[in-house]
Every structure is written in C-alpha cells, then in structure tokens.
Design an enzyme around this catalytic site. Sequence first.
Site, mmCIF file in Angstrom:
data_model
loop_
_atom_site.group_PDB
_atom_site.id
_atom_site.type_symbol
_atom_site.label_atom_id
_atom_site.label_comp_id
_atom_site.label_asym_id
_atom_site.label_seq_id
_atom_site.Cartn_x
_atom_site.Cartn_y
_atom_site.Cartn_z
ATOM 1 N N HIS A 393 -5.808 5.646 2.283
ATOM 2 C CA HIS A 393 -4.659 6.027 1.457
ATOM 3 C C HIS A 393 -4.981 7.024 0.367
ATOM 4 C CE1 HIS A 393 -1.260 3.418 2.654
ATOM 5 N NE2 HIS A 393 -2.214 2.632 3.126
ATOM 6 N N LYS A 584 8.201 7.557 -9.889
ATOM 7 C CA LYS A 584 6.983 7.177 -9.172
ATOM 8 C C LYS A 584 6.007 6.670 -10.217
ATOM 9 C CE LYS A 584 6.705 11.470 -7.545
ATOM 10 N NZ LYS A 584 6.314 11.352 -6.140
ATOM 11 N N ARG A 585 4.867 6.096 -9.806
ATOM 12 C CA ARG A 585 3.881 5.688 -10.796
ATOM 13 C C ARG A 585 3.495 6.892 -11.665
ATOM 14 N NH1 ARG A 585 1.826 0.270 -10.866
ATOM 15 N NH2 ARG A 585 0.183 1.198 -12.133
ATOM 16 N N LYS A 590 0.073 13.149 -10.286
ATOM 17 C CA LYS A 590 1.485 13.301 -9.932
ATOM 18 C C LYS A 590 2.197 14.270 -10.890
ATOM 19 C CE LYS A 590 1.919 8.698 -7.767
ATOM 20 N NZ LYS A 590 2.603 8.836 -6.454
ATOM 21 N N THR A 692 6.126 8.495 -0.226
ATOM 22 C CA THR A 692 7.252 7.989 0.554
ATOM 23 C C THR A 692 8.538 8.166 -0.241
ATOM 24 O OG1 THR A 692 6.706 5.789 -0.293
ATOM 25 C CG2 THR A 692 6.016 6.299 1.960
ATOM 26 N N LYS A 696 12.570 9.102 0.881
ATOM 27 C CA LYS A 696 13.793 8.391 0.485
ATOM 28 C C LYS A 696 14.787 9.366 -0.128
ATOM 29 C CE LYS A 696 10.745 4.735 -0.984
ATOM 30 N NZ LYS A 696 10.238 4.094 -2.221
HETATM 31 C C1 LIG Z 1 8.970 4.480 -2.774
HETATM 32 C C2 LIG Z 1 8.428 3.815 -3.967
HETATM 33 C C3 LIG Z 1 7.229 4.253 -4.541
HETATM 34 C C4 LIG Z 1 6.444 5.417 -3.983
HETATM 35 O O1 LIG Z 1 6.893 6.590 -4.572
HETATM 36 P P1 LIG Z 1 6.068 7.964 -4.438
HETATM 37 O O2 LIG Z 1 7.012 8.968 -4.993
HETATM 38 O O3 LIG Z 1 5.815 8.174 -2.996
HETATM 39 O O4 LIG Z 1 4.847 7.815 -5.241
HETATM 40 C C5 LIG Z 1 6.757 3.607 -5.656
HETATM 41 N N1 LIG Z 1 7.431 2.575 -6.209
HETATM 42 C C6 LIG Z 1 8.599 2.145 -5.697
HETATM 43 C C7 LIG Z 1 9.304 1.018 -6.371
HETATM 44 C C8 LIG Z 1 9.132 2.739 -4.559
HETATM 45 O O5 LIG Z 1 10.279 2.273 -4.059
#
Ligand SMILES: *Cc1c(COP(=O)(O)O)cnc(C)c1O
Length: 857
Positions: A393, A584-585, A590, A692, A696
């Site tokens: 990952h 995101k985190r 990022k 991911t 979305k």
């Molecule tokens: C999808 C998701 C992530 C991943 O987000 P990235 O933008 O890919 O880092 C992290 N936390 C939650 C709650 C999510 O639903």
Amino acid sequence: MPEARRCRLFTVLSKMTNPTPAEFRLPTPGCYADPERSGLRASELFDGMTEHLFFTLGKLAPSATKHDLYMALSYAVRDRLMMRYLVGKQALRETPRKTVAYLSAEFLIGPQLGNNLVMLGIEDAAALALQQFGVQSPDTVLEVEEEPGLGNGGLGRLAACYMESLASLQVPAVGYGIRYEFGIFDQLIRDGWQVEITDKWLKAGWPWELPQPDEACVVGFGGHTESYTDDKGRYHSRWVPAEHAIGIPHDVPVLGYQVNTCNRLRLWRADATESFDFYAFNIGDYYGAVEEKVGSETLSKVLYPNDGTDEGRRLRLKQQHFFVSCSLQDMLRSFEKRQISLEEFPQHWAIQMNDTHPAITVAELMRLLIDEKHLSWDVAWSITSRCLAYTNHTLLPEALEKWNLPLFASLLPRHLEIIYEINRRFLQQVRLRYPGNNQILRTLSIIDEDGDKAVRMAHLATIGAHHVNGVAALHSELVKTNLMPEFSALWPEKFTNVTNGVTPRRWLALANPQLRTLLNEAIGEGWIQDLDQLSKLEAFQDDKSFLERWEQTHLAAKRNLSSIIHRRTGILVDPSSLFDVQVKRIHEYKRQHLNALQVAAQYVRIKEGCADHMPYRTVLFGGKAAPGYYMAKLIIRFINGIADTINSDPDMDGRLRVLFLPDYNVTTGQSIYPASDLSEQISTAGKEASGTGNMKFALNGSLTVGTLDGANLEIRDRVGEDNFFLFGYTATELQSLHHGYRPWDVLTQQPLLQQVVNLVEQGHFSNGDRDMFQPLIHNLTHHDPFFVFADFEDYLRAQEEVSRAWLDRPRWNRMSLLNSARNGFFSSDRSVREYCTHIWKAQPFPVEVKCELPGIT
Ligand SMILES: *Cc1c(COP(=O)(O)O)cnc(C)c1O
C-alpha cells in the site's frame, strides 16, 4: 405473539440445535427460520421492531427514544440477515468451497443500518415501519448510529469495500481483524487546533455483532523455545510462551446486494486466559492475576495511527500477532472439522494480507504447521506459499514496517527462528542466482543489517506470498522499479496490479439517493450491480434538459451538506457556489498546505480587486491528523487560520468561504462526496499509492484537479484529458529534480506566492502571532520534501481553468456527467473479480434460501 407462532418458532429452533437425527431434518431443505421473522414487508418489520423494543430492549413503544428505535430496527434487520448467514454457513459445511480470508488490521465499515436496508432493498418498508412509531424522516433514526472507527482511512475503507463486493459477488469470504474497543479518535476543533476525543463507539451498545465465545483461540507471547524428541525419536522445536491471551471472535454479518450471500467479518477481542487466573489463585496472588487480565485486555483496546511516530510499537506488534494467530487457528480448525488433509489447505483458503500489518502470517502459519501439526518444513512451506498473497500500500520509506530485532525476539522468539530459516533458504536461492554478489544478499535479506538490526516485514510478506500486488497501475509499476527491483527481477511473475475500487452500493446508491433515482430512471437499475452500465449516460451528454436535471440533483446534495455544515459549525454556505473539497487524512504528502496556500493566493487577488472573473467558491477541508504528527496538526491550524481571516473579511463579499469540517469519517463522507463539484487530489506525484476518495468523487460527478499520481492517472485516462484538470510535475520529473531542488529560489521567482508567505510570516492568518506557522514556512522554504512550492504555480493555473470552466455551466454539467459515465471501472466489484481470477482462484457460490416452510405447523 400468537400461540401457533410460538410453537413454530420453538420447533424451528430445536431443529437447528439438533440437526443430526434424521427425524429432525427440515421438511424444506435450506429453510431454517420463521418466515414471519424474516419477512421484508413494512408490517413485518414493524412487528419485529415491537418485539425487540419489548423483549430485547425492555421498552414500551410509547416511551421509545430515537436510539431505542434505531436499536429495535437494527435488531429487526439483523434478524433478516441471520437466515441467509446461517444457511450460507451450512451450505459451505456441506459443500466446501474455496474461501477468501481477508486479513486486515483495519476495517472501516461505516454505519450499518442504512447500508443493510439498501442491500435488502427495504428502505421504503423501513420508512413505513418507522412512521408507525411517529418518525417522519428515517434519517433522524439512521443518524443515531455510531460508526465503528476501526480504521485510519483509505486502507481500512478499502477492506470494507472488498468485503461488501465479495458478498455481492457471492464469493465465500471471511474478513479477519481486531475489534478495537476504541477506534480512531473523534476530532474536535478548538481554537483552530485538532483535539482528540476517545471514540466510545460501544457505549450505547452496537447491535451488529455476534460474540462467539465458544470459538475462542489462545495466543502466546514472549518466553523461550526448546527442542525435544518425540516418542518416535523425531526431533522437534516448540515455543514456551511466557504469557497468553484469548481471542474472542465477534462476527459482523456482511450481506451482498440483493443476493443471499451473507459473509462475515470476524473481529477478535482480547481477553485473559482462565488458566492464569486459576494459577494465580492457587499461589494467592489474586491482584496479580487481575493485573494480568487487565494487561491482556489492553491488547485490543485501541487502534494505532498508521502514520506519525513510534507510539506503542511493542503493543502494535502484539496486536498483529494476536489477530493473525487467532485467524489462522480459526481457519485450521474449520478445516479439521471437515476432516480434509492439511495438504489440501491451499485449495480451501486464499489468504490475503492487506499491507504488512498481517505479514507475521508467513511465520505463524509455518509455526502452526510444523510445531503443532508436525508437518515437515518443505510440506509446510509449500502450503504456506500457495495460500498467501500480499498487497503493498505504500512506497513511503517511513511507512514500511520494520521491527527491531531485540523487540521481535523478546515477543516472538519462535517466529524469529522460523524467519531465520526462511531467510537462510531464500538467500541460498539468491546466491545461486547471483554468484558472488553479496550486495544483493544484503538488499534482499529479511533482516536489515544496516544500523540496528531489524525484521523487514515487506520482505517477509513478499517471500511468503505467491502474488504481490500494488493498488494502482502507476503504484504497481513503482513497486517493481523503485521499491523492490531485485525481488521483481527474481520473480517477475509474482508482481501484479489490482487497481482499487469502491462499492457503488454505499458510495452511490446509499450516499446519493437523488442521483440514484435519476440514474434508475435514465439507465435502469443495472448499474448498481454492474457499474460499467454508467456508460449509458454518455447518450445524455448533449441533452440539455437532462443536464439541467443532473445539476439540480447535485444541488440537492449540496443543500443537504450545507445544512449539515450549518448544524455542526454554525457557518452558512451558499449551495450555488462551487464546492471545492479536499477530504482525506492530513499528511504532508497529500499536501493540504498546497491547497491552503492557493486559497490564500486567491484571497490576495480578491483583495487586490482582480476578482471579477472569479466564481463564488466554498473551499471545504476535512480529515484527521495522527495525534503524534506535529506538522499535520499545524497544517490543520493553518487551514483554520486562513479560514477565519477570509471568512471574517468583508472585502470577500461571500466570494470565498473556507471551512474545516471536523471529524471526517465514513458517515460525513457519505454526505460530502455527493455534494462536491471539485475533487482535490493533489498529492506529490509518486506518493499516493492509489487513493479511493478520488473514485468516490468522480463517480458522484465531481471533476478532479489533480496530479499524475495513484489512480488519478487511470481516472484521467478514462474521462479524457479535457475533463480533468491536470497540473504538476510527474513522478519521474520529480526524481530528477530532487537533487538540485531549492524551494527558496522557486519562491523568489513567484511574486504571488511570496506575498502569501509574507502575510503568513507577519501573522496575518494568526491574529498577529508571527511564530505560530514558522515551523511550516521554515520547512517549505528550506526543504520542501513534498515539492509544494515546485508545483504551486501550475496548480494556480489549473485552478484558474477550473474557475473558467465553472462559469460555463452547460459545459461543466457535461463534464460532470462524463465523470460518472466513464468511471464505472472503479467499482470494487471489478477489483474483487480481478483478485478472484488472478490471485485467489476463488469462485462464486450462490446460496439458495427457500422459505415456504410448508411442512412446519
Ligand atoms: C475514502 C475514504 C478515505 C480515503 O480517502 P483518500 O482521498 O483516498 O485518501 C479515507 N477516509 C474515509 C472515511 C473514506 O471514506
């Protein structure tokens, strides 16, 4: 309950507990449950709720609170999963099929009730049942649910999507993980800073789990190893652990969409061993025994951050071994119950290691097979290496797990012996392949000999696995060329790619009900199970009235989010403005700080009066920072400083609003992704393995402003370059830029960036405090390891393009539609199918549930 029905229930139950004698066989094979307790009509749900309010919760309907109703409906829905769950289990017992064991230290499953209603197709029935209890809007009951925060972010959420897709594709699977008593912390923002609050997700009771104490497993830690000769004169080794813990499985049913397959998530909770209590009782050390009990219970107490610092390392290794050992024992046990030879184990179990957190599996399976099942090394290794596969990952060196040798030896002495033997045999193979090349031995060894000796878990996983996959095309390439070039040269066929995906049930159907309605009307319901069918939307790309409805649908989601924002922060946002979102985190790679600096630059421009062509924008941030990650927490403070200044400046006139939405998690995500116009995917190229969130957003019709990183690349390939706002250096360019990079020089060439940095240094975004953001600015101007300054100018250009595109709404709507239409590839169904075909060799096993029950009276 009518007398007849009670008798019937009793009959059914007694048949289930004593299934063996012929006279107890059910008249209708495969039917195990009272149909009235499984009915999906509103009246039957209502009856179920009434019963649970009364018998399970001890409440009378008139005094039921929202939470009581949530619990009652959840139990009623859970009843409806049980038949499928048990019938499937029984069918597998009778006809063993290859089962996928997905091992993951994190499962970020999100709220369960709403999702299960979608899976069963009973949202309307549930709404009607709730109406009978005086609830007009079902959301007011659904939102009572505490989501189990059993993961940090993307990795844990991926595991949850995969479990859902496995069930929806009717593939037998178990997700194995840890039932943390405290999941990821709840985030508050106080004075602009992140404050962490313990996540007490279990405090009001969580109705979705079934504890199974009779299937507990015992796990050892510490102690020493010894050798002995058995009565046949054979030489063996064994481990004598110093302490033990018990793992109690807690099963969470995972139902597939509109199918009977109901798999399970088996989460282990740590408990103390009985024998130790007993021993201590004998020597009179009662309080010592209690302490030991407390000690082993802390094992599953808390989820650790996946980034940040070295917090709780010893306990983390213990957690990993704990859940891996329980899970493997569980698989071996289920196997032996069926009385099949152990050598067939790989035909029955495909074990996936989600990152290196479960990599100890390689050594633990060997130990169980050799020490406990007395198989030879070669047979054990053949079994082990045919079962296991590993997903990488991350390429970030600080995130590649290593355990220093003394720690590892003290906790898992027997595993270390086994790892040495695996390593010895492996290096012998390498030696034959590369005679005289000592350097490559050092590079490939499981033991890192540079500096303090350490066990490299990625090497262990790679050697033990038959397949190693990255999570997006670019990432998998970089795993081969940059991270593990020597391994890849040694075993080219081992390395492969499976691009991540997300489940369309949760992230479209559940999260975006208006869009679901529109899609169903326009292209039918097939997309929910076959997301490629979204391509049928292409037919509407020039249909003005459809695009108009597309926009209205989006606006509805934005209104919904606006009211959530207002409720939670008191801030009013304009739903007609451009919603520009980065959730995101929080992590330097990022680059939320790049976004924040860009927002500050827009602010400067508006102040200077060059804003006529700029659309109204609402910039939303959300995400948690690891508690020990100082720079990430400062970035949150930075965003909030900028937000406060901009939102309170009358010159802005609503043109720019910035806000940090606290406590980003799956629940809030479900309201955020559908309401976004612009998706910020701006990581330093080569650093985000896949992402991911990007998927979305795109599936819900957001346009992406992003770098060529992770799955962004594949999204752009699909939507076409005209429908994607690309900026920034590529991973390859950054590699060559790396040495000569001087962020200070970049700064002096960019007047607007300089203006922004000056404002920050003068305390403009910190009420005059000049010191607050100094560490951030110092880092950027001196090192800038993530190339924030290098990409700044191009990012600004891309954002101007975004603004221009937004002002041409018909064009924007068309681009938005195409983002949904062309991204069906990113369904986790597709990812899971790829795993099944290329890695797991697992097939669907449809379960038949008959329910007429004609013979039971
Ligand atoms: C999808 C998701 C992530 C991943 O987000 P990235 O933008 O890919 O880092 C992290 N936390 C939650 C709650 C999510 O639903």
